[in-house]
Design an enzyme around this catalytic site. Sequence first.
Site, PDB file in Angstrom:
ATOM      1  N   ASP A  21       0.874  -1.171   0.000  1.00  0.00           N
ATOM      2  CA  ASP A  21       0.000   0.000   0.000  1.00  0.00           C
ATOM      3  C   ASP A  21       0.911   1.220   0.000  1.00  0.00           C
ATOM      4  OD1 ASP A  21      -2.109   1.723  -0.013  1.00  0.00           O
ATOM      5  OD2 ASP A  21      -3.160   0.852   1.700  1.00  0.00           O
TER       6      ASP A  21
HETATM    7  C1  BGC Z   1      -4.964   3.397  -0.019  1.00  0.00           C
HETATM    8  C2  BGC Z   1      -5.109   2.418  -1.162  1.00  0.00           C
HETATM    9  C3  BGC Z   1      -4.936   3.148  -2.465  1.00  0.00           C
HETATM   10  C4  BGC Z   1      -3.587   3.852  -2.470  1.00  0.00           C
HETATM   11  C5  BGC Z   1      -3.289   4.616  -3.749  1.00  0.00           C
HETATM   12  C6  BGC Z   1      -3.683   4.195  -0.130  1.00  0.00           C
HETATM   13  O1  BGC Z   1      -3.612   5.179   0.842  1.00  0.00           O
HETATM   14  O2  BGC Z   1      -5.015   2.723   1.208  1.00  0.00           O
HETATM   15  O3  BGC Z   1      -6.358   1.796  -1.105  1.00  0.00           O
HETATM   16  O4  BGC Z   1      -5.064   2.275  -3.538  1.00  0.00           O
HETATM   17  O5  BGC Z   1      -3.558   4.768  -1.386  1.00  0.00           O
HETATM   18  O6  BGC Z   1      -4.041   5.760  -3.832  1.00  0.00           O
END
Ligand code: BGC
Length: 766
Positions: free
Chosen positions: A258
Site C-alpha cells: 500500500d
Molecule cells: C490506499 C489504497 C490506495 C492507495 C493509492 C492508499 O492510501 O489505502 O487503497 O489504492 O492509497 O491511492
Amino acid sequence: MTTTAQPKLSATNIDEVIKAMTLEEKAQLLVGGGNDSFTGSGAMLGHQERLVAGAAGITVENKRLGIPATVLTDGPAGVHIDATRKNDSQTYYATGFPVGTCLACSWNTELVEAVGKAIGNETLEYGCDVILGPGLNIHRNPLCGRNFEYYSEDPFVTGKIGVAMTRGIQSQGVGVSAKHYAVNSQESNRTIVDERVSQRALREIYLRGFEYVVRESNPWTLMSAYNSVNGKYAQGNKDLLTSVLRDDWGFRGIVMTDWITKREGQGLFTIDEVEAGNDLLTPGFPAQAEDIVNGVKSGKLDIKYVDQNVRRMLEYIVKTPRFRNYQFSNKPDLKAHALITRQSSTEGMVLLKNAGVLPIKNLKTVALFGVNSYDFLAGGLGSGAVNVPYSVDMVTGLKNIGVSTTPQLTEIYQNYVKFANAKLKADKNPMMWFLDTGRPKLDEIDITARCVQHEVKEADAAIITIGRQAGEGLDREIEGEFNLSAAEKAMISRVSDAFRPAGKPVIVIINSGSVIETASWRDRVDAILCAWQPGEEGGNSVADVLTGKANPSGKLTMTWPIAATDHPSTKNFPQEMDNYTFREMIGWGAQIPGRDYTNHEEDIYVGYRYFDTFQKEVAYPFGFGLSYTTFQFSKPAVKAKGKDAVEVSITVKNTGSTSGKEVAQVYVQAPKGRLEKPAQELKAFAKTRELQPGESQTLSMTIPVRELASFDEAHSQWLTEAGTYTFRIGSSSRDIHATANIKLNEYTEKVSNVLAPKTKLNLLKQ
Ligand code: BGC
C-alpha cells in the site's frame, strides 16, 4: 556490476533480460516511480513524465531493455484519475459505479462481472494497466471508515463478489489489485496498528475472501495492507505474502505495498519487504532502490529474492496493455457504462421497510427533505472516490420519470447546497486530500415545523434523504455518523408529525456507503430504502424503485445492529483518537511501530456469526431485503455430488403479482464436533432471473466439502468433521424457508502453520 547485453523484453526472454540487468536496474524495477495522485510527485522524483494525470502510481521504465512504465490507478468504484488536464480541453471523467457495499448487496455475480468489464474497459481506454481494487476487507465493525469500499461482513460473499469483479476487469486485458491484504478492517492508526488475530479467524474470516479471489480468478496483483498482523507488518510479512498466498493458495501475480512504506526511525523496511515477496514498493521512494542495492552489496539481502521479484515484475509487465503498446482512446463509452451502473445501483439498493406505501403509483409531487436529496452522494472519499461526470440527485431522478418536487422547498435546499459547496471548495486544504477527494457531506439545515406544514398541502408524499460520508484515513464516530444527528432526528419528527396525519407517506432514503442506526426512528416513517452510495445514476435508480419501475431485490451483506456497540468487536475497536495527531491518524508523518494494537477477541464471531450464535436482536439481519412481490421456496434437494461436493437445488416461485428477483441463501449448520462452530454459516447463494408472476426457477448450487471446513489450529489444517450437516435455505439469516440434512465424511487439508498470535488473546467462546 556492468553489462553490455541489451535484449529487449518479450514474453519469452525474461531469463535473458534478468541476466542483462544491472543491480541498479533491478532495484529500480522493484520500486515505483513515485506518487502521481495527489502531488504529482511522480514527475517530482524525476523518474519519468506523468503518464496519466491523477493515477495513483507507476512502475519505472527501462528503455535500454524495452521495459515500459505501467500505470496503476485507483479503484475500486471506477477509474480514479484527474477529470481535467492543463492546456487540454478534453475531459477525462470516469463512470461512477456503486460503492462496494451496494454492488455486493445485489448478490448478482453476473451483474458485478458486467460492472467489472466496464471498469476494466475504462482502465484500458484511459491508458492504465492496473486498477487498485477490489477491496476485500471484512466489515468487522460498522464504524470502519472504509467499509463502503468493501463488500461484506461475510468472507464467502466477499470472495464470490470479488471473483466476479476480478474476472470482469481482467477480461479487458488489464489487471486488478485485490486489497488490502490483510486485516485492514480499521482506519484509525492504520499504518501502525498491530492486528492480533487467532489463526482460525485469520483463515476463516480475514484471509478467506482473498483466498477465493486468488484461487478462482487469478488476480494480476494484490496490495499488502499498511497494518501489521500478529506482530509483523503485512508489507514485510513473509508468512502472509509467501507461505499463505503463494505456497498454500498458488498465487502467481505480484504483490505491491500500500502507498506508504514503513519507516523505523528514518530507515525503511525495504529488505524485509523484498524478502517477504512484496515485489513492488509503491508509490516508491529513491531511498528504497538504494536500500536494495546496498542490501545486496553488503550481503544483508540475498540477490535471489531480488531476482525472484524482478522475474514476477517482468511476468506482470509483459501482460500489460503498455507492453502491448495498446493505443488507448481516452474515450471510453461513458453512455453505455451509465446504463450498466444504473442497472447495478438499482439492484444493489435494499428496501428495509415498507408499510404498504411502496411502490407509489400516480405520484405527482414530492416534498424532498435533507440536503443529500439535492446533493446525492455517488461515492465515498479518498482514493476510492471517482471523478464522475455527474451525480443524478433525487430532484432530477424524479423529474426524469415525470414527478415534480415542491418548488419552495426545492429552492431553499438548492440554494443552500450551491452556497455550501462553493464555500467548501474555497476552504479546501491540500493536506486533507483524502477527505477532499470526493464530495463531503454538508450539514443539514433546519426546516421549521411551519415550513414543513406548508409542504403537506403541496405534496403527495415526503421523502427524506439521510446522507453519510466516510473515507480513507478515518473511522466513523457513533454520534452523528452511525447515529442520526439531532438535526436529522428533528427533521424526521417534524416531517412525520405533519405528513402522516394527513395520510401522506413519509419515505426515508439512506444515502450512505455504510450502516447507520435505524431502530430508534423507523417507526416514525412508512418506508426506508437503503440506496447506499450508488454511483452517478443514483437518483434515477431510486426513482425507479420508488415508483415500481424496478422491483427491489438487494439483500444486506452485513447485519444492521440496533446499536453500533452491539458488535462484539466494539470493545476492541478504537474510538478515542485523542492521543494521536491528525497526521499520524491518516498515516503520514512519524510512525512508531508497536504503538497500537487491536485484539480480535470476538475471534470468528464477526457479523451474523455472532448475532445468530449468541441470539442477539438486530435491526435488520444479514441477507435481509424486501420485495414488491412474494416468493415461495420448494422443498430442497440436497445430495452428494461425487465424493467432494454437495449439490443443493431448490425451486423458487414468484407467488405475487409483480415480477421480481429473489436470492436463495444457503446457511449450513454443522454437527457437534471437536471444533466450536457458529450457529450457521453462509456457504452458497444464487439469484433468480426476473420471474414473472407465477413463474418458477430451479437454482442449483454446488458446495465443495472443503467449503464446510473450519480451521483446526492444533493441526494446522482445514477440517470438515464427519456427521450430519443441516442445509438451511432462506431469504435472510433469520428467515429460513426450508432445510435438508446430509451425512458427510471427514475432510482434511493441511496448510502452512504460520501467523500465530504472539500474545494471548482472550477469545469469545460459546
Ligand atoms: C490506499 C489504497 C490506495 C492507495 C493509492 C492508499 O492510501 O489505502 O487503497 O489504492 O492509497 O491511492
